[in-house]
Design an enzyme around this catalytic site. Structure first.
Site, PDB file in Angstrom:
ATOM      1  N   MET A 111      20.038  53.140  31.726  1.00  0.00           N
ATOM      2  CA  MET A 111      21.189  52.374  32.224  1.00  0.00           C
ATOM      3  C   MET A 111      21.320  52.581  33.731  1.00  0.00           C
ATOM      4  SD  MET A 111      23.988  52.203  29.234  1.00  0.00           S
ATOM      5  CE  MET A 111      24.774  53.767  29.512  1.00  0.00           C
ATOM      6  N   HIS A 167      15.691  61.266  34.230  1.00  0.00           N
ATOM      7  CA  HIS A 167      14.963  60.013  33.990  1.00  0.00           C
ATOM      8  C   HIS A 167      13.565  60.109  34.595  1.00  0.00           C
ATOM      9  CE1 HIS A 167      19.236  58.441  34.157  1.00  0.00           C
ATOM     10  NE2 HIS A 167      18.833  57.938  33.010  1.00  0.00           N
ATOM     11  N   GLU A 173      16.125  64.215  25.138  1.00  0.00           N
ATOM     12  CA  GLU A 173      16.761  64.961  24.033  1.00  0.00           C
ATOM     13  C   GLU A 173      18.207  65.321  24.346  1.00  0.00           C
ATOM     14  OE1 GLU A 173      14.331  68.288  22.917  1.00  0.00           O
ATOM     15  OE2 GLU A 173      13.037  67.011  21.674  1.00  0.00           O
ATOM     16  N   VAL A 231      16.376  67.971  31.015  1.00  0.00           N
ATOM     17  CA  VAL A 231      16.095  68.503  32.357  1.00  0.00           C
ATOM     18  C   VAL A 231      17.413  69.058  32.904  1.00  0.00           C
ATOM     19  CG1 VAL A 231      15.277  67.963  34.679  1.00  0.00           C
ATOM     20  CG2 VAL A 231      14.256  66.822  32.696  1.00  0.00           C
ATOM     21  N   ALA A 263      21.398  54.501  37.477  1.00  0.00           N
ATOM     22  CA  ALA A 263      21.935  55.740  38.056  1.00  0.00           C
ATOM     23  C   ALA A 263      20.927  56.864  37.791  1.00  0.00           C
ATOM     24  CB  ALA A 263      23.320  56.056  37.491  1.00  0.00           C
ATOM     25  N   LEU A 289      21.151  67.510  33.466  1.00  0.00           N
ATOM     26  CA  LEU A 289      21.267  66.369  34.375  1.00  0.00           C
ATOM     27  C   LEU A 289      21.794  65.158  33.617  1.00  0.00           C
ATOM     28  CD1 LEU A 289      18.145  66.607  36.696  1.00  0.00           C
ATOM     29  CD2 LEU A 289      20.355  67.741  36.862  1.00  0.00           C
TER      30      LEU A 289
HETATM   31  O1  PAF Z   1      20.494  56.575  26.923  1.00  0.00           O
HETATM   32  C1  PAF Z   1      20.773  55.535  27.557  1.00  0.00           C
HETATM   33  O2  PAF Z   1      20.763  55.496  28.779  1.00  0.00           O
HETATM   34  C2  PAF Z   1      21.159  54.277  26.780  1.00  0.00           C
HETATM   35  O3  PAF Z   1      21.885  54.585  25.650  1.00  0.00           O
HETATM   36  C3  PAF Z   1      19.947  53.397  26.428  1.00  0.00           C
HETATM   37  C4  PAF Z   1      18.987  54.096  25.484  1.00  0.00           C
HETATM   38  C5  PAF Z   1      19.213  53.013  27.705  1.00  0.00           C
HETATM   39  C6  PAF Z   1      20.432  52.115  25.748  1.00  0.00           C
HETATM   40  O4  PAF Z   1      21.283  51.392  26.557  1.00  0.00           O
END
Ligand code: PAF
Length: 280
Positions: A30, A37, A151, A179, A32, A187
């Site tokens: 999503m 990530h 996780e 992480v 940010a 994070l």
């Molecule tokens: O974990 C997230 O950021 C959201 O729930 C996802 C998996 C991208 C679905 O919108």
């Protein structure tokens, strides 16, 4: 790196990758984006011929309008980070591109087999319907060979694994470890909303969770749940919404620590933070 805004362009791009017989990795996000990530995306880049990252603040998974409005959004900053770590394509659609008005307003139906009745699902009714809705759409559009999830959102990962089983998606789900900052804080995009003082307070969440693995060696599940809850609530500025120790697959309460995970949601000031710890 190419930014894709429409489903038509996404389909063409995926078809071209398939023609070149490239393995496709997908990291749904999503935005940010942070180092958590980045670790998923780096792994995806190293394991696949081509990496797609979706950046979409999915309105159907927010049961709180204020939370949706406050969710941080900065596509250009995210795109710079993604390009630096080697993502090939960013899919950043508008809500109108992803959903018909009916889909936006009607809860997506899915048989969760009870996985949505505990913890986050209990506190945020409809949240996981929206997650399954958007991730199933992304899987249909991108047809990835592998998809990567953190996780930290452990319940989400368990639900996505079930969705893949039930809806027969031909995709390998790769769960990646949490992480943490050097301080231990998990994070999260929501950390951006913490003041410096709140960040210092929030460090106690992981500190108490780590300490609970020692406590658990000589205490029962119920005693450990109580201990973690009391320790966190005793800290000024923290308020536990729930702490549950559950089975890592079924997410149902357990009576011993074999295959157990403790999942917590804590308010740190106005910010709702989640974290977890495996006991086995
Ligand atoms: O974990 C997230 O950021 C959201 O729930 C996802 C998996 C991208 C679905 O919108």
């Amino acid at each position: 790196m190419q930014i894709i805004k429409t489903i038509a362009e996404l389909r063409q791009t995926v078809a071209a990758c398939k023609r070149q017989a490239k393995t496709i990795g997908l990291v749904p996000t999503m935005g940010a984006l942070h180092e958590g990530h980045a670790s998923l995306i780096r792994r995806c880049v190293s394991e696949n011929g081509v990496t797609f990252v979706s950046v979409f603040v999915n309105p159907t998974q927010f049961n709180n309008k204020e939370d949706l409005a406050n969710y941080p959004r900065d596509l250009m900053r995210d795109a710079e980070l993604l390009s630096n770590i080697g993502a090939d394509f960013v899919f950043a659609p508008t809500p109108e591109e992803m959903y018909t008005p009916e889909e936006m307003n009607r809860p997506f139906e899915f048989d969760f087999a009870g996985l949505d009745q505990v913890m986050e699902g209990k506190m945020r009714p409809g949240h996981f319907n929206g997650v399954v809705q958007v991730v199933s759409k992304l899987f249909r559009l991108v047809e990835p060979d592998r998809a990567y999830f953190g996780e930290k959102d452990f319940q989400q990962l368990a639900i996505i694994r079930r969705m893949v089983d039930v809806l027969h998606f031909d995709v390998q789900i790769v769960g990646c470890p949490i992480v943490r900052a050097e301080s231990g804080l998990a994070l999260s995009s929501r950390n951006e909303r913490l003041s410096d003082a709140e960040k210092t307070t929030a460090v106690n969440i992981s500190r108490v969770l780590f300490a609970s693995t020692d406590y658990a060696k000589t205490h029962s599940v119920d005693q450990t749940v109580q201990w973690v809850t009391d320790e966190l609530n005793a800290i000024d500025g923290l308020e536990v919404e729930y702490y549950e120790i559950v089975d890592q697959t079924t997410l149902q309460p357990v009576t011993d620590f074999a295959h157990a995970i403790g999942c917590v949601t804590v308010y740190c000031g106005p910010v709702r933070l989640i974290d977890n710890i495996k006991y086995a």
